[in-house]
Design an enzyme around this catalytic site. Structure first.
Site, PDB file in Angstrom:
ATOM      1  N   ASP A 319       0.814  -1.220   0.000  1.00 28.17           N
ATOM      2  CA  ASP A 319       0.000   0.000   0.000  1.00 28.17           C
ATOM      3  C   ASP A 319       0.844   1.264   0.000  1.00 28.17           C
ATOM      4  O   ASP A 319       0.342   2.340  -0.326  1.00 28.17           O
ATOM      5  CB  ASP A 319      -0.891   0.046   1.257  1.00 28.17           C
ATOM      6  CG  ASP A 319      -2.141  -0.801   1.136  1.00 28.17           C
ATOM      7  OD1 ASP A 319      -2.234  -1.589   0.184  1.00 28.17           O
ATOM      8  OD2 ASP A 319      -3.023  -0.668   2.004  1.00 28.17           O
ATOM      9  N   HIS A 451     -21.453 -28.771 -14.573  1.00 28.44           N
ATOM     10  CA  HIS A 451     -22.871 -28.433 -14.462  1.00 28.44           C
ATOM     11  C   HIS A 451     -23.466 -29.172 -13.278  1.00 28.44           C
ATOM     12  O   HIS A 451     -23.184 -30.358 -13.117  1.00 28.44           O
ATOM     13  CB  HIS A 451     -23.615 -28.813 -15.739  1.00 28.44           C
ATOM     14  CG  HIS A 451     -25.085 -28.603 -15.636  1.00 28.44           C
ATOM     15  ND1 HIS A 451     -25.655 -27.353 -15.696  1.00 28.44           N
ATOM     16  CD2 HIS A 451     -26.108 -29.486 -15.435  1.00 28.44           C
ATOM     17  CE1 HIS A 451     -26.974 -27.467 -15.554  1.00 28.44           C
ATOM     18  NE2 HIS A 451     -27.265 -28.755 -15.394  1.00 28.44           N
TER      19      HIS A 451
END
Ligand code: FAD
Ligand code: NAD
Length: 474
Positions: A319, A451
């Site tokens: 950061d 699926h």
């Protein structure tokens, strides 16, 4: 023990501690200096992320989601519970336990990797020496061939709404409220405002978010932002755009706010005010005057594309430097810098750093937004697919949102993938891998997806780029 190291890391957040571990793995004698004091008054490694950021916020988001689901999701499954209650001591205590587990875990990893931790405030002196000032004021100096600066960030304070830790709070304060406030004001509809605003809204607080910009979540793709805003408002978050706070006054256990929008000045009274208007790189007391390390106009440590500061043997990550303020971005910079120091081929690609906002629905993206492509004049194709047409999402009663794929109009290369919906914090990883391998929409479209899973939305959105989605009209 000698006080000369191959590598000293200042800061043990996700950028610094990861850099230290990787450096030690590569056989470099490594020290890590950190000043963070935990709730128990002892050193707590892990920085903002583990102590007052990513981990505690996700713990509270998850607890509050379970509670919210009792009233708002489970009845649709035929399940109901009467008189559900939240025990606040357990709610906050569970979060504290998780924080302790993970911050303690960094200490164990340091031990296992032979990283030497120092507890105190580190200051870089000329010649790659680091002066450490302990909490008791004691000083010692250690030195290294390489120093990695990973001092992180702190919340930006508004001059007219200064943090007092009780009524006007920052992220740390909002993670430690012991009683659900009746009215919570939030300044800034950014990542923290939305995540922590959601936590307290789910527990019953009336949450009003004031955002200065006219657009909601301007950093995200605007199709995604639009869907998300509608859902957040349904959940009860009051989001006021173009609203600028001008005054915040603590009076008799309340905070009286004045804000202005296009319709003029308004008043709002809340019990607590969370100010979440962004974070600034934290370099207070980090650098002696003559080190040669430069800061940019936003106070961030200036680095090149290899995170080198331009001063021999001094690097900076996380950061405290340019790029998104995200834990995983800092960690990957840490790994790359440790590898560059060890003479290896480190790698970091800021173009594929994924963003995730852990609201309900979740928001996740990687790469460019449609607006960024438009502004840059890059020709693109769009494919979208709604979770409403995904069997698994419907079975879960969470059929909200969509996946949007942006691919180059001529080459089909993936340029951006934007998601809002159930489980997208995990689904985004597939898009990141495809983009990192410079994949195309066609690549995603040709991969078999299980699926019924949520990942079929990514598959169908990729198919939809060339108007061949199967389970919707194209
Ligand atoms: P930091 O984590 O800030 O660590 C820096 C450390 O250095 C601190 O321990 C500090 O005390 C220490 N330090 C500073 N100066 C000195 C010095 N001179 N001497 C000794 N020690 C020093 N990011 C995500 O990717 N995902 C999330 O879900 C997420 N959630 C967040 C939620 C909240 C509420 C907040 C506030 C942030 C969140 N972030 C999240 C952002 C993430 O926390 C930061 O990007 C990340 O912590 C930055 O890591 P860092 O190592 O650069 O700095
Ligand atoms: P942010 O930059 O995400 O959002 C700040 C918001 O405040 C912006 O929308 C901005 O327009 C608005 N704002 C600025 N000044 C204002 C003012 N005076 N009045 C009203 N609105 C104002 O910042 P944040 O939410 O404080 O979070 C800081 C950073 O921490 C994030 O950008 C992100 O990098 C990191 N973070 C990440 C996560 C995650 O990855 N899930 C979670 C929390 C924080």
């Amino acid at each position: 023990m000698s006080d000369k190291f191959d590598v000293i890391v200042i800061g043990a957040g996700p950028a610094g501690y990861v850099a230290a571990i990787r450096a030690a793995q590569l056989g470099l004698k490594t020290a890590c200096v950190d000043a963070f004091v935990g709730k128990d008054g002892k050193q707590a490694l892990g920085g903002t992320c583990l102590n007052v950021g990513c981990i505690p916020s996700k713990a509270l988001l998850d607890s509050s989601k379970q509670y919210f689901n009792l009233a708002h999701n489970l009845p649709a499954h035929g399940i109901s519970v009467e008189n559900a209650k939240v025990d606040m001591a357990t709610f906050i205590g569970r979060k504290d336990k998780i924080v302790k587990q993970f911050t303690g875990g960094i200490g164990q990893l340091f031990k296992a990797n032979k990283v030497t931790p120092f507890f105190g405030k580190g200051k870089l002196l000329k010649g790659n020496n680091v002066e450490i000032t302990g909490n008791d004021g004691s000083k010692q100096t250690i030195s290294a061939t390489n120093v990695i600066l990973a001092s992180g960030s702190v919340p930006i304070e508004l001059p007219f709404a200064k943090f007092d830790g009780k009524y006007i709070i920052d992220n740390a304060g909002a993670l430690d409220i012991n009683e659900v406030p009746k009215r919570l004001g939030v300044i800034g509809a950014g990542v923290i405002g939305l995540e922590l605003g959601s936590v307290w809204n789910r527990l019953g607080a009336e949450v009003t978010i004031l955002e200065a910009l006219p657009d909601f979540l301007a950093v995200a793709d605007q199709d995604v932002a639009k869907i998300a805003k509608k859902e957040f408002e349904k959940q009860g978050l009051a989001i006021k755009l173009g609203a600028k706070l001008t005054k915040a006054e603590v009076k008799k256990n309340e905070v009286a706010l004045t804000y202005e929008d296009k319709d003029g000045a308004h008043e709002l009274t809340v019990d607590k005010l969370l100010v979440a208007v962004g974070r600034r790189a934290y370099t207070d007391g980090l650098l002696a005057g003559d080190t040669g390390v430069k800061l940019d106009e936003r106070g961030r440590i200036v680095v090149d594309e290899h995170n080198h500061t331009g001063v021999d043997g001094v690097w900076a990550i996380g950061d405290a430097v340019r790029g998104p303020m995200l834990a995983h971005k800092g960690s990957e910079e840490g790994v790359a810098v440790a590898e560059w120091i060890a003479g290896k081929a480190g790698h970091i690609n800021l173009d594929t750093v994924p963003w995730v906002i852990y609201t309900e629905p979740e928001i996740a993206w990687a790469g460019k937004t449609e607006k960024e492509l438009k502004d840059a004049g890059i020709p693109y194709k769009i494919g979208t697919f709604p979770f409403a047409a995904i069997g698994r999402a419907v079975a879960m009663n969470e059929a909200i949102g969509q996946v949007k794929v942006l691919a180059h109009a001529e080459t089909d290369r993936l340029l951006g993938v934007h998601m809002v919906g159930p489980g997208v914090s995990e689904l985004i990883a597939e898009a990141v891998v495809a983009m990192e391998f410079k994949g195309s929409a066609e690549d995603l479209a040709r991969i078999v997806h299980a699926h019924p899973t949520l990942s079929e939305a990514v598959h169908e959105a990729a198919l939809s780029v060339d108007k061949r989605a199967i389970h919707k009209g194209n």
